[in-house]
Structure formats: structure tokens, C-alpha cells
Design an enzyme around this catalytic site. Structure first.
Site, PDB file in Angstrom:
ATOM      1  N   LYS A 170       0.869  -1.169   0.000  1.00 19.84           N
ATOM      2  CA  LYS A 170       0.000   0.000   0.000  1.00 19.84           C
ATOM      3  C   LYS A 170       0.914   1.230   0.000  1.00 19.84           C
ATOM      4  O   LYS A 170       0.856   2.096   0.893  1.00 19.84           O
ATOM      5  CB  LYS A 170      -0.919  -0.061   1.242  1.00 19.84           C
ATOM      6  N   ASP A 231      -6.378 -15.688   5.014  1.00 21.82           N
ATOM      7  CA  ASP A 231      -7.705 -16.142   5.473  1.00 21.82           C
ATOM      8  C   ASP A 231      -8.722 -15.963   4.342  1.00 21.82           C
ATOM      9  O   ASP A 231      -9.588 -16.821   4.118  1.00 21.82           O
ATOM     10  CB  ASP A 231      -8.172 -15.330   6.686  1.00 21.82           C
TER      11      ASP A 231
HETATM   12  N1  GGG Z   1      -7.616 -16.496  11.426  1.00 23.65           N
HETATM   13  C1  GGG Z   1      -6.903 -17.666  11.570  1.00 23.65           C
HETATM   14  C2  GGG Z   1      -6.151 -17.707  12.839  1.00 23.65           C
HETATM   15  O1  GGG Z   1      -6.671 -17.466  13.918  1.00 23.65           O
HETATM   16  N2  GGG Z   1      -4.880 -18.023  12.721  1.00 23.65           N
HETATM   17  C3  GGG Z   1      -3.982 -18.135  13.832  1.00 23.65           C
HETATM   18  C4  GGG Z   1      -3.192 -16.862  13.958  1.00 23.65           C
HETATM   19  O2  GGG Z   1      -3.716 -15.804  14.160  1.00 23.65           O
HETATM   20  N3  GGG Z   1      -1.887 -16.966  13.795  1.00 23.65           N
HETATM   21  C5  GGG Z   1      -1.027 -15.845  13.835  1.00 23.65           C
HETATM   22  C6  GGG Z   1      -0.321 -15.656  12.544  1.00 23.65           C
HETATM   23  O3  GGG Z   1      -0.428 -16.464  11.629  1.00 23.65           O
HETATM   24  O4  GGG Z   1       0.399 -14.669  12.428  1.00 23.65           O
END
Ligand code: GGG
Length: 338
Positions: A170, A231
Site C-alpha cells: 500500500k 484467510d
Molecule cells: N484467522 C486464523 C487464525 O486465527 N490463525 C492463527 C493466527 O492468528 N496466527 C497468527 C499468525 O499467523 O500470524
């Protein structure tokens, strides 16, 4: 028979269930491909914070350090103290997050096959935050070194795929931080003339992932944008239950599903273990490459083959429209390994 020590971090919430299902697949692989996996328990996460007062105990760090590879389930609220810390501690600078359409899975399109290459050690996730009166501030760190090595990783990966890299930033707003990342990506693209290169603002990328997801091959981006876009990309091809990831450094690597601990469905036996099983596939690919082990390469192919064949047979958890439990999906996919 080659032997590998795998540090297993089962994690929180649905972590233990999906890890158990992945272990069933790993057992089948061991048998069919003459590979010996020594599983070393490496507990971490909210559960350890509660039990021992620290989310990432020293013996767990040692287990990861001494292992050939680490397989990790999701952790809950302690993500910053576990996974973000491990990435920085072991310099796991490349976060590789594929999103691919699989047969029988409802996706926006049937022909999506993209990989998000996310810088994994800096950006706002460096965790430099402070209270400032009635406000709070965060420092965004983007370095030339980290930008250059992740860009190199993305271009090398693209060379083995459809030879197309999109750098996502960005820089029209964040002129210094995104500006540096964009500049370095451009410079690295000059060293890889055979790879098509373009740039895209992160907001446009978020839209295009819905509009034309099939047009993406390799998305190169920074830490937080990569976390968010991955995601979204997962949902484009059917959901987080199918989204694996790798955290790769020069010497060490850790594999984990993209999804979180999902406490709302923990213990119900309905969590989808495929993201963790696909993470096992990525682990085998990395072992094949880093240890020059052909059997691991063959085993990795067999994991994806077994998943596809399982999906075609209707072996699915409820969120994908199936009736199988977490344990059944693991056990039945393990049976399809050959
Ligand atoms: N939204 C999926 C989730 O909760 N992933 C786990 C997470 O937040 N991991 C931290 C990251 O990948 O930085």
C-alpha cells in the site's frame, strides 16, 4: 529406514483433535514409505500458560531446536507468545500459504491455485507497541534485508510454478514502509526476467481475490497483509479447514494449519483435520528438499492424492457438507495412502 524427529505442538482448542488425525496419516506414511518418525511432544499455548505460567516453555523451545521439523496445531490467545515468537527465534522468515481448489469442494472457482508468500519476521507483528496517554502506538518495521530475502523466495517459487509474481503493498499511503518493500520487490524482479511481475495495492488485491482468484500464482507480501489475505484466500477455495502453511527458515521449518483454535467447536469431533494433514504434506516436501529424501517426496504426493480421493468418496467434516468426524477423516485418509 530414514528417521526424523518431529516436535509436535498440539496446541489449544481443536488442536489436539486435528493433530491426532494428522498423526494417523503420518503413521500410514511411515509404514508405506519406510520412514521412521519419532514424535516428540512439545506443549505450548494457552494450556501451558495456565499450567506453567508460560505459553512457550524452555523445554518446548529445546524440543523444537533439536527436531528435524516441527508440526504445530493452532494456539488460542497466546499466538503472539508462541508462533510469532518461534518465527522470530528461529528466523522462519518465509510463511508459505497455498490456496487451491479441490474436487467436490464448493469454491468461488474450480481452478484456483495460488500461494501467498508472506514475510514472517517483521512488520507490525514485531510487537513493538506502547501506551501513549490515551492512545496506543505500534512501530512497523520493514527492512531491506527481510524484504529482499522474501522476494527472492517468491521468485524462486514462481519459477517452479506459473512464473507470475504479484507484490502486494500500500505504497501510495505507507510511503516509507510499503515504499521500501515495493522498491526491493521491483529490484529483485529485475534479477528474474523470466517471471512476470506486477504490483497491486492490498485493497485491490482483496477485491481481486474474489473477482479473479484464478489469475493469481504467487502473491508476495508483508506480514500483516499476508495474514489477512491468506484467510480470505482460504475462504475463496472452501474455508480455513483446508488451509495449510509452512514457516520456513534457512535451517529450520515449522508447519501448521492457517486456522485458529476454534474453541466453539473444540471437543465436538467435528473440526476439519485436512489443513493439518496438508501441513504434513508440506513438511514432507520440505524434508524431501532439505534432507534430499526421495521417499519423503513420494510420501508428500501420496498425502494429497489420498485427500483428493477421500473428498471424492465424500469423506468430509460437517462444515464441508459431510458427516465424518475429525477422527474418521484422519483414519480414512490414512487408509488411502499408497
Ligand atoms: N484467522 C486464523 C487464525 O486465527 N490463525 C492463527 C493466527 O492468528 N496466527 C497468527 C499468525 O499467523 O500470524
Amino acid at each position: 529406514m530414514r528417521k526424523y524427529s518431529i516436535a509436535l505442538m498440539k496446541g489449544d482448542g481443536i488442536g489436539p483433535e486435528v493433530s491426532q488425525a494428522a498423526l494417523a496419516v503420518l503413521d500410514a506414511i511411515s509404514e508405506k514409505f519406510s520412514l521412521d518418525f519419532e514424535i516428540v511432544d512439545a506443549p505450548a499455548g494457552d494450556i501451558m500458560l495456565k499450567k506453567r505460567g508460560e505459553a512457550l516453555p524452555k523445554d518446548t523451545i529445546s524440543a523444537v531446536r533439536d527436531s528435524d521439523a516441527c508440526l504445530k496445531g493452532p494456539v488460542g490467545e497466546s499466538a503472539m507468545d508462541v508462533i510469532v515468537k518461534l518465527r522470530q527465534m528461529f528466523d522462519l522468515y518465509a510463511n508459505i500459504r497455498p490456496a487451491k481448489s479441490y474436487p467436490t469442494i464448493k469454491a468461488l472457482r474450480p481452478d484456483v491455485d495460488l500461494v501467498i508468500v508472506r514475510e514472517n519476521t517483521e512488520d507490525l507483528y514485531r510487537g513493538i507497541e506502547a501506551d501513549m496517554g490515551d492512545s496506543a502506538i505500534a512501530v512497523r518495521v520493514i527492512s531491506r534485508r527481510a524484504s529482499e530475502r522474501i522476494a527472492e523466495y517468491a521468485f524462486k517459487l514462481a519459477a517452479s510454478r506459473r512464473k507470475n509474481v504479484v507484490a502486494v503493498h500500500k505504497a501510495n499511503v505507507m510511503r516509507k514502509t510499503c515504499g521500501l518493500f515495493a522498491k526491493v520487490s521491483r529490484e529483485v524482479s529485475q534479477r528474474h526476467r523470466g517471471i512476470a511481475f506486477r504490483e497491486m495495492y492490498v485493497d485491490a488485491c482483496a477485491m481481486n481475490l474474489i473477482r479473479n482468484p484464478q489469475d493469481f500464482d504467487v502473491i508476495l507480501t508483508m506480514n500483516m497483509f499476508g495474514d489477512i489475505l491468506s484467510d480470505e484466500a482460504a475462504q475463496v477455495v472452501g474455508g480455513l479447514g483446508l488451509a495449510p502453511s509452512a514457516n520456513i527458515g534457512d535451517k529450520k521449518a515449522l508447519f501448521e494449519p492457517v486456522h485458529g483454535a476454534a474453541p466453539d467447536i473444540a471437543g465436538k469431533g467435528i473440526a476439519n483435520p485436512i489443513a493439518t494433514i496438508l501441513s504434513v504434506k508440506m513438511m514432507l516436501e520440505w524434508l524431501a528438499f532439505s534432507k534430499k529424501d526421495v521417499n519423503c517426496a513420494k510420501a508428500a504426493e501420496s498425502v494429497e492424492r489420498a485427500i483428493v480421493s477421500g473428498l471424492k468418496k465424500g469423506i468430509k467434516t460437517p462444515e464441508l457438507g459431510g458427516k465424518s468426524s475429525t477422527e474418521e477423516v484422519g483414519r480414512l485418509i490414512a487408509k488411502l495412502i499408497f
